[in-house]
Design a protein around this motif. Structure first.
Motif, PDB file in Angstrom:
ATOM      1  N   LEU A  97       1.014  -1.230   0.571  1.00 37.75           N
ATOM      2  CA  LEU A  97       0.036  -0.250   0.132  1.00 37.75           C
ATOM      3  C   LEU A  97       0.906   1.468  -0.057  1.00 37.75           C
ATOM      4  O   LEU A  97       1.952   1.159   0.699  1.00 37.75           O
ATOM      5  CB  LEU A  97      -0.986  -0.178   1.368  1.00 37.75           C
ATOM      6  N   THR A 148      -1.347  -7.810   2.194  1.00 47.58           N
ATOM      7  CA  THR A 148      -2.051  -6.916   1.988  1.00 47.58           C
ATOM      8  C   THR A 148      -3.351  -7.659   0.725  1.00 47.58           C
ATOM      9  O   THR A 148      -4.801  -7.035   0.565  1.00 47.58           O
ATOM     10  CB  THR A 148      -1.369  -5.538   0.210  1.00 47.58           C
ATOM     11  N   ARG A 205      -6.213  -2.663  -0.600  1.00 50.56           N
ATOM     12  CA  ARG A 205      -6.515  -0.659  -1.367  1.00 50.56           C
ATOM     13  C   ARG A 205      -7.557  -0.611  -1.848  1.00 50.56           C
ATOM     14  O   ARG A 205      -8.074   0.850  -1.616  1.00 50.56           O
ATOM     15  CB  ARG A 205      -5.087  -0.848  -2.543  1.00 50.56           C
ATOM     16  N   GLU A 222      -8.531   2.374   4.777  1.00 49.74           N
ATOM     17  CA  GLU A 222      -7.190   1.305   4.955  1.00 49.74           C
ATOM     18  C   GLU A 222      -7.354   0.593   6.582  1.00 49.74           C
ATOM     19  O   GLU A 222      -7.116  -0.315   6.871  1.00 49.74           O
ATOM     20  CB  GLU A 222      -6.157   2.000   4.297  1.00 49.74           C
TER      21      GLU A 222
END
Length: 390
Positions: free
Chosen positions: A95, A251, A287, A292
């Motif tokens: 990110l 992520t 993302r 977030e």
């Protein structure tokens, strides 16, 4: 007393399915071409990752726009763009807020690009490896070149074992045999899975370099006609193939279809609902979620209870190189048929190695076409008939 009813699974139309798989594969190929061209010295990995995801979404938006009886055809990212460098095995997609987002490519880096697209839930995923700055005139050498050459040669061998009636552990064994030529090893316990609509982690699996427990956990299965597989060949320039997790933050996540759990926290429910709407059954990069910080908090409960699973970022030993090739393939009556395209970057002339294939059995295997031509089939049938007459 009511008679219980059983639902009949819908009849598959392989022509329609394959058309959608191949449409997704065309998107993947075009995006891969762009990313390979952009993976040059001085380029930020974060920028490439974002560019890849945006390109998949933009391309998917241009196809299959005619509404059906059930509404709009779902389409988009089947696997978010990940770009893993050197000894990072896979799933690296930072990110902007991560310190890792500042990572810049350097000459000689071994870069693995992995991404996927889907049309109506039929996914094509692909990965390939390049070495920054290496060309046919100035090829890569050393252990980086060994890893790339071993991985692609193993991928080509694996394709030829993916045929109706063959066993999954035949693929495991041939990948191990091929990579040993360059004194490399498949990354331990990496799985390849059967694909179907909205599924990229099906029940039939192929495992690379399994540890003792994992070999017991992954059952021996036989490949059958009209099955689709996403095959991951991950190879490290080391003797044991072991990997470990480090400090890099995960992520990439995916809904676990086999788990049902009622989330307790309001934030968790909101985040889970948003992820479902945006990615459905497929993996997603955090993302894509609106907030977030809120997303990380909400996903924590979902991961803890197995409702969502992480794609961890693993690393092999310092100073080693991991190369990867991933392809999507259909097992048809006439033989295996690649859905995704061959690598964009790789050519044998770009990687100079001291060792080459000398084993006659493997040499013969690699020269075989994936699918026999009609002419070859007729000749084979005629020879068999003549043999029976004698």
């Amino acid at each position: 007393m009511a008679t219980p009813t059983t639902s009949t699974p819908p009849v598959r139309n392989m022509d329609v399915e394959l058309t959608k798989y191949k449409s997704a594969a065309e998107i993947v190929h075009n995006v891969m071409q762009t990313l390979v061209a952009g993976a040059v010295e001085g380029k930020k990995v974060y920028d490439l990752v974002v560019e890849g995801d945006q390109a998949i979404e933009a391309a998917a938006a241009t196809v299959y726009n005619k509404k059906t009886k059930t509404g709009a055809v779902p389409k988009g990212i089947a696997f978010p763009t990940c770009i893993s460098v050197n000894n990072a095995v896979a799933h690296f997609a930072p990110l902007q807020s991560d310190p890792a987002s500042s990572l810049v490519l350097a000459k000689g880096d071994v870069v693995k690009i992995h991404l996927g697209a889907h049309i109506d839930g039929f996914a094509a995923t692909s990965a390939e490896t390049l070495i920054v700055g290496a060309t046919e005139d100035d090829p890569a050498t050393g252990r980086a070149a060994d890893a790339v050459k071993a991985a692609w040669t193993a991928a080509e061998a694996a394709m030829r074992y993916l045929k109706v009636g063959e066993k999954n552990y035949s693929v495991t064994d041939v990948v191990d045999k091929v990579t040993s030529i360059w004194e490399c090893k498949p990354v331990e316990n990496m799985l390849s899975c059967q694909y179907s609509q909205n599924v990229i982690d099906g029940k039939k699996k192929i495992i690379l370099n399994p540890a003792e427990q994992q070999r017991r956990d992954v059952a021996t299965v036989t490949f059958a006609e009209n099955e689709i597989y996403g095959i991951d060949i991950l190879v490290v320039s080391a003797a044991d193939g072991k990997s470990r997790s480090e400090d890099s933050r995960c992520t990439v996540y995916q809904r676990s279809s086999e788990v049902n759990y009622q989330l307790k926290m309001k934030t968790s429910r909101a985040v889970f609902s948003e992820a479902q709407k945006k990615s459905g059954a497929f993996p997603f990069n955090i993302r894509v979620l609106e907030d977030e910080k809120k997303a990380r908090m909400g996903l924590q409960e979902a991961v803890q209870h197995g409702l969502v699973r992480e794609y961890p970022i693993l690393y092999t030993g310092t100073g080693t190189y991991v190369a990867a090739f991933h392809f999507t393939i259909a097992l048809l009556a006439g033989g295996p048929s690649l859905i995704t395209h061959p690598p964009v970057w790789y050519k044998p002339e770009k990687v100079k190695t001291e060792k080459e294939v000398e084993d006659e059995e493997i040499k013969t295997l690699l020269t075989k076409p994936l699918r026999e031509s009609k002419k070859a089939k007729k000749a084979k049938k005629k020879a068999e008939e003549e043999e029976e007459e004698e």
